[in-house]
Design a protein around this motif. Structure first.
Motif, short mmCIF file in Angstrom:
data_model
loop_
_atom_site.label_atom_id
_atom_site.label_comp_id
_atom_site.label_asym_id
_atom_site.label_seq_id
_atom_site.Cartn_x
_atom_site.Cartn_y
_atom_site.Cartn_z
N ALA A 160 -1.77 1.42 -9.68
CA ALA A 160 -1.75 -0.17 -9.34
C ALA A 160 -0.68 -0.59 -8.61
O ALA A 160 -1.01 -1.28 -7.38
CB ALA A 160 -2.03 -1.01 -10.53
N ASP A 161 0.58 -0.13 -8.86
CA ASP A 161 1.79 -0.36 -8.05
C ASP A 161 1.81 0.11 -6.50
O ASP A 161 1.99 -0.58 -5.57
CB ASP A 161 3.17 0.00 -8.79
N ALA A 162 1.21 1.50 -6.57
CA ALA A 162 1.04 2.09 -5.29
C ALA A 162 -0.04 1.34 -4.39
O ALA A 162 0.03 1.16 -3.06
CB ALA A 162 0.70 3.42 -5.26
N ARG A 163 -1.15 0.86 -5.05
CA ARG A 163 -2.16 0.16 -4.36
C ARG A 163 -1.65 -1.19 -3.87
O ARG A 163 -2.24 -1.70 -2.79
CB ARG A 163 -3.31 0.06 -5.37
N ALA A 164 -0.86 -1.97 -4.67
CA ALA A 164 -0.54 -3.28 -4.14
C ALA A 164 0.49 -3.04 -3.14
O ALA A 164 0.63 -4.04 -2.14
CB ALA A 164 0.19 -3.97 -5.37
N ALA A 165 1.39 -2.11 -3.03
CA ALA A 165 2.16 -1.77 -2.08
C ALA A 165 1.43 -1.72 -0.65
O ALA A 165 1.72 -2.03 0.52
CB ALA A 165 3.09 -0.88 -2.18
N ARG A 166 0.52 -0.86 -0.77
CA ARG A 166 -0.27 -0.29 0.69
C ARG A 166 -1.20 -1.75 0.85
O ARG A 166 -1.23 -1.93 2.04
CB ARG A 166 -1.37 0.42 0.09
N ARG A 167 -1.66 -2.56 -0.32
CA ARG A 167 -2.57 -3.72 0.49
C ARG A 167 -1.36 -4.67 1.05
O ARG A 167 -1.97 -5.28 2.22
CB ARG A 167 -3.15 -4.41 -0.90
N THR A 168 -0.24 -4.74 0.56
CA THR A 168 0.73 -5.68 1.19
C THR A 168 0.95 -5.23 2.68
O THR A 168 1.13 -6.01 3.64
CB THR A 168 2.09 -5.74 0.40
N LYS A 169 1.28 -3.89 2.92
CA LYS A 169 1.39 -3.62 4.23
C LYS A 169 0.25 -3.44 5.16
O LYS A 169 0.42 -3.96 6.40
CB LYS A 169 1.73 -2.03 4.14
#
Length: 228
Positions: A150-159
């Motif tokens: 979830a953390d990796a996906r959130a970082a990607r979505r923010t980018k």
């Protein structure tokens, strides 16, 4: 055909388009179709949780979905809505709208027709969504469930949001990812899950190129590359 499922923020859309281009295949983003219906619901001033009114809007909506991976696009009642469907209002409305049984039946029928046309005319298509391997095309010769933390996906979505000019923070993106995960995996109709025979690919520690290489490797192993 490649059926690519998985939760929000795994990079499915980018990966699916790049793989389709590499294979000279068509591409279908089923999520954009649900988002377009959610946008139609919002434009009509309808509560996304009012199932009867959502059904009426969905039945009257005219969607045209492009399958060229280099410029897929989508129109709603003749309007180009490719950018508008990615807005925060649509992101909030799409989960309840997509959980409506009739909406899913309506769009699954359209998705199957698009897939059949691509297989007849081109010979290959990469389809991404949340129920492709389990509902839309359970007989797909290659099913992949793409996931990440979830953390990796959130970082990607923010980018991704920042690159598109949309205001976003990692905390907000994480909350949205977790909300979507809970909603999509617990809905009564076509819940998000990996098909029993899907290859589960965790790309938490893979970059875009590595994920694409892994998928193309699976295509090659199955002998699914479109030729001539």
């Amino acid at each position: 055909m490649v059926a690519l499922d998985g939760p929000a923020g795994t990079g499915k859309s980018t990966v699916a388009k790049r793989v389709a281009m590499a294979l000279d295949a068509r591409y279908l983003d089923t999520g954009s179709m649900y988002r377009a219906i959610a946008l139609a619901v919002l434009r009509a001033g309808v509560d996304p949780t009012d199932e009867d009114k959502v059904v009426a809007v969905a039945d009257g909506a005219v969607l045209v979905v492009g399958t060229d991976p280099q410029k897929p696009g989508i129109t709603l009642d003749g309007d180009d809505v490719a950018a508008e469907i990615r807005g925060p209002e649509v992101s909030l409305a799409v989960s309840p709208v997509s959980a409506t049984k009739h909406v899913r039946e309506l769009l699954v029928a359209q998705q199957r027709a698009i897939i059949a046309d691509a297989l007849d005319h081109v010979g290959g298509i990469v389809v991404e969504g949340r129920d492709i391997g389990t509902v839309v095309s359970p007989d797909a010769p290659l099913k992949v469930y793409l996931t990440a933390s979830a953390d990796a996906r959130a970082a990607r979505r923010t980018k991704q949001d920042s690159a598109a000019g949309r205001a976003s923070t990692v905390d907000a993106a994480l909350a949205d990812v977790q909300r979507r995960d809970k909603y999509d995996s617990s809905r009564a109709v076509s819940p998000m899950m990996a098909a029993d025979d899907a290859v589960v690919l965790d790309n938490t520690d893979l970059d875009l190129a590595g994920t694409i290489d892994a998928l193309i490797g699976l295509v090659e192993q199955r002998g699914l590359r479109v030729t001539g």
